[in-house]
Design a protein around this motif. Sequence first.
Motif, PDB file in Angstrom:
ATOM      1  N   ALA A 204       1.572   6.766  -6.754  1.00  0.00           N
ATOM      2  CA  ALA A 204       0.538   7.748  -7.070  1.00  0.00           C
ATOM      3  C   ALA A 204       1.065   9.167  -6.865  1.00  0.00           C
ATOM      4  O   ALA A 204       0.800  10.067  -7.660  1.00  0.00           O
ATOM      5  CB  ALA A 204      -0.702   7.509  -6.213  1.00  0.00           C
ATOM      6  N   GLU A 205       1.832   9.359  -5.787  1.00  0.00           N
ATOM      7  CA  GLU A 205       2.421  10.688  -5.547  1.00  0.00           C
ATOM      8  C   GLU A 205       3.382  11.068  -6.660  1.00  0.00           C
ATOM      9  O   GLU A 205       3.389  12.208  -7.132  1.00  0.00           O
ATOM     10  CB  GLU A 205       3.133  10.710  -4.201  1.00  0.00           C
ATOM     11  CG  GLU A 205       2.201  10.740  -3.012  1.00  0.00           C
ATOM     12  CD  GLU A 205       2.948  10.700  -1.689  1.00  0.00           C
ATOM     13  OE1 GLU A 205       4.200  10.711  -1.697  1.00  0.00           O
ATOM     14  OE2 GLU A 205       2.286  10.652  -0.645  1.00  0.00           O
TER      15      GLU A 205
ATOM     16  N   THR B  65       2.249   1.698  -3.470  1.00  0.00           N
ATOM     17  CA  THR B  65       1.212   2.220  -4.372  1.00  0.00           C
ATOM     18  C   THR B  65       0.984   3.706  -4.127  1.00  0.00           C
ATOM     19  O   THR B  65       0.853   4.494  -5.069  1.00  0.00           O
ATOM     20  CB  THR B  65      -0.102   1.431  -4.179  1.00  0.00           C
ATOM     21  OG1 THR B  65       0.156   0.053  -4.407  1.00  0.00           O
ATOM     22  CG2 THR B  65      -1.175   1.915  -5.118  1.00  0.00           C
ATOM     23  N   THR B  66       0.966   4.102  -2.855  1.00  0.00           N
ATOM     24  CA  THR B  66       0.796   5.519  -2.523  1.00  0.00           C
ATOM     25  C   THR B  66       1.960   6.345  -3.069  1.00  0.00           C
ATOM     26  O   THR B  66       1.758   7.416  -3.635  1.00  0.00           O
ATOM     27  CB  THR B  66       0.706   5.702  -0.992  1.00  0.00           C
ATOM     28  OG1 THR B  66      -0.374   4.924  -0.504  1.00  0.00           O
ATOM     29  CG2 THR B  66       0.509   7.144  -0.618  1.00  0.00           C
ATOM     30  N   GLN B  67       3.158   5.817  -2.927  1.00  0.00           N
ATOM     31  CA  GLN B  67       4.345   6.515  -3.428  1.00  0.00           C
ATOM     32  C   GLN B  67       4.272   6.664  -4.946  1.00  0.00           C
ATOM     33  O   GLN B  67       4.590   7.718  -5.487  1.00  0.00           O
ATOM     34  CB  GLN B  67       5.612   5.750  -3.024  1.00  0.00           C
ATOM     35  CG  GLN B  67       6.894   6.505  -3.303  1.00  0.00           C
ATOM     36  CD  GLN B  67       7.022   7.766  -2.457  1.00  0.00           C
ATOM     37  OE1 GLN B  67       6.594   7.806  -1.312  1.00  0.00           O
ATOM     38  NE2 GLN B  67       7.599   8.800  -3.026  1.00  0.00           N
TER      39      GLN B  67
ATOM     40  N   ALA C 166       0.837  -1.203   0.000  1.00  0.00           N
ATOM     41  CA  ALA C 166       0.000   0.000   0.000  1.00  0.00           C
ATOM     42  C   ALA C 166       0.870   1.249   0.000  1.00  0.00           C
ATOM     43  O   ALA C 166       0.585   2.231  -0.680  1.00  0.00           O
ATOM     44  CB  ALA C 166      -0.927  -0.011   1.205  1.00  0.00           C
ATOM     45  N   GLN C 167       1.959   1.200   0.761  1.00  0.00           N
ATOM     46  CA  GLN C 167       2.874   2.327   0.813  1.00  0.00           C
ATOM     47  C   GLN C 167       3.525   2.545  -0.553  1.00  0.00           C
ATOM     48  O   GLN C 167       3.659   3.672  -1.029  1.00  0.00           O
ATOM     49  CB  GLN C 167       3.937   2.058   1.883  1.00  0.00           C
ATOM     50  CG  GLN C 167       4.618   3.282   2.381  1.00  0.00           C
ATOM     51  CD  GLN C 167       5.496   2.967   3.586  1.00  0.00           C
ATOM     52  OE1 GLN C 167       5.953   1.836   3.754  1.00  0.00           O
ATOM     53  NE2 GLN C 167       5.728   3.960   4.426  1.00  0.00           N
TER      54      GLN C 167
END
Length: 114
Positions: free
Chosen positions: A33-34, A29-31, A26-27
């Motif tokens: 996306a950022e 994927t978030t990175q 999840a981390q």
Amino acid sequence: MTSSNVRILSAAVALAFACIGGSAGAQSTTQKAENAGEKAWDATKSGTEKAWDATKSGTKKAVKATEKGAKATGKAVDNVASDAAAGTRKVGDKIGEKIPGTAQNEAVKKGEKP
């Protein structure tokens, strides 16, 4: 240890690793996306700056072309007005040659050019 305890312990360990892996995923994927958001922002900013520069450049060229056209038009109008004034004076001189008492008529009598 009994075999059921080994199974429960194995399941608990597997669940713990799954949670850690899920959190890391999840981390990640978030990175991603950022990073994608930053790239999109940079592309938008770059495109906007290029469009602004092109607009400024086009405006400057249009202003110069308009000024050049205005000067050419003014010069043409000036030339036409000068020619018209010269023609009017010439016609006036011809008319004045035929009217007694005018400077043009006196010049014709003396054989001079008015």
